[in-house]
Scaffold this active site. Structure first.
Site, mmCIF file in Angstrom:
data_model
loop_
_atom_site.group_PDB
_atom_site.id
_atom_site.type_symbol
_atom_site.label_atom_id
_atom_site.label_comp_id
_atom_site.label_asym_id
_atom_site.label_seq_id
_atom_site.Cartn_x
_atom_site.Cartn_y
_atom_site.Cartn_z
ATOM 1 C CG ASP A 85 -0.217 0.121 2.540
ATOM 2 O OD1 ASP A 85 0.809 -0.569 2.700
ATOM 3 O OD2 ASP A 85 -0.653 0.899 3.407
ATOM 4 C CD GLU A 179 4.282 0.566 7.021
ATOM 5 O OE1 GLU A 179 5.097 0.799 7.928
ATOM 6 O OE2 GLU A 179 3.865 1.477 6.264
#
Ligand SMILES: [Zn+2]
EC number: 3.4.11.4
Length: 412
Positions: A85, A179
């Protein structure tokens, strides 16, 4: 440096960053955004094409793969982890720009909007003279955080696959979601991953090696006031906004992010909203030192007691939750993990820059699950915004470090 060593690195990076994999704090799904699952599926396919083994996407959206050992003797299994991400910044239509043979001057990212990467604002640019920089077009972030980590790991295992003369043990790789919203690693499956130790490739510039992070908690103060018509409020009104301001006033003025560095912890006023009737004040608490971290949480609890005592009723309710812990506490008993990474960098002529992270990584959580996981540079600069950039040479160095760690591990 032999820039033809990892022939697919540049092309792979340019392909990956174009995927919008922005995570979403407000979402409750795993992964938080469907585009991350799309990206995971694409990665899975690419890993299959590379001929890796045991490739799967687990229910937490971690893409897993193994490069099997090519030696008879038993050596430790190393893992390499990166996140798919990107941070909470526009990631739609990422249009990477390539600056070849960088001349050390300002870089115009976007002529129409006059967005310029300026050397006097970002003096680190001077470290990249004559290198190949990849920047944004000024309208999005780049996503080198952490697509560069993913690319480096894939390029390293690809290189090892093509060079069977380099002996190595089992290598595990995993690419996870979310994350940036502090969630992905909560569902990381250490048992399934089955490595003896691991690294996240998620640091900044060349040389970074981190094995200490913050201890982190969030304190949410929920304030309940008493709203009465102001004309007839005497002796009755309790203004939640004023209590919010009282709470904020009680915090130490110097223990704030803008006045701390290194190992100094802080309280950060992250959010506040209130009216007379009710209010909410959110702080995050950070400290590398466990005792100081606990003392900070204690301070917050006492603060709430004091306020409630003063008003003679429960005007404030505290929701205090731990977010992650300093991975150094675990890693200090496995310092060889840091030493190998340090040795790998030194063997390659890279000066290790070892410093505490003023934040957390996936490794902060994964280390506490029993898998010591320091963090290594992925090469990028100015993460989480439009000035993000990465040098191709930095990504090549990070890839070299991965290969070198794997070599050193096989020799142990
Ligand atoms: Zn990152």
């Amino acid at each position: 440096m032999d820039s033809k060593k990892y022939v697919t690195l540049k092309e792979r990076f340019l392909k990956y960053v174009k995927f919008n994999t922005r995570s979403d704090e407000a979402s409750e799904t795993i992964p938080s955004t469907p585009s991350q699952m799309e990206f995971a599926k694409m990665l899975k396919k690419e890993l299959e094409e590379l001929g890796l083994s045991n490739i799967f996407i687990n229910k937490a959206c971690f893409v897993n793969a193994t490069l099997p050992s090519n030696i008879d003797k038993k050596v430790a299994t190393i893992g390499f982890i990166a996140h798919m991400d990107t941070a909470d910044f526009n990631a739609e239509g990422i249009n990477p720009q390539i600056v070849e043979n960088y001349d050390g001057k300002d870089i115009v990212l976007n002529k129409e909007q006059n967005i310029v990467l300026k050397v006097d604002e970002f003096p680190n640019l001077k470290n990249y003279i004559s290198e190949t920089l990849i920047t944004t077009d000024g309208t999005t972030l780049l996503g080198a955080d952490d697509k560069s980590g993913i690319v480096e790991i894939i390029e390293a295992v690809n290189y090892l696959k093509e060079h069977p003369e380099i002996k190595h043990g089992d290598i595990k790789i995993a690419f996870g979601p979310d994350e940036e919203i502090g969630r992905g690693a909560d569902y990381f499956d250490v048992k399934e991953f089955a490595a003896d130790y691991a690294y996240t490739m998620d640091g900044g510039p060349v040389g970074e090696l981190e094995y200490e992070s913050f201890n982190a908690a969030q304190a949410k103060f929920k304030i309940k006031g008493v709203s009465v018509h102001p004309g007839t409020a005497k002796g009755k009104m309790i203004n939640a906004s004023l209590i919010a301001s009282e709470i904020i006033e009680m915090f130490p003025k110097d223990e704030v992010p803008e006045k701390t560095e290194g190992y100094e912890g802080f309280y950060f006023l992250d959010e506040m909203k209130s009216n007379c009737e009710e209010g909410e004040v959110v702080y995050i608490i950070r400290d590398h030192d466990k005792a100081k971290f606990l003392a900070k949480k204690e301070f917050v609890k006492e603060l709430v007691e004091k306020i409630n005592k003063k008003y003679g009723r429960e005007v404030v309710k505290l929701e205090l939750k731990d977010e992650y812990y300093n991975m150094g506490e675990i890693i200090k008993d496995h310092m060889y993990v840091v030493d190998i990474a340090k040795q790998a960098m030194e063997n390659l002529g890279i000066k290790p820059i070892i410093k505490p992270i003023r934040g957390g990584t996936d490794g902060s959580k994964i280390s506490f699950m029993g898998l010591p996981t320091p963090n290594i540079f992925a090469g990028g600069e100015n993460f989480h915004g439009k000035y993000e950039f990465v040098a191709l040479e930095s990504m090549e160095k990070a890839t070299d470090v991965i290969v070198e760690i794997i070599k050193l591990n096989a020799e142990r």
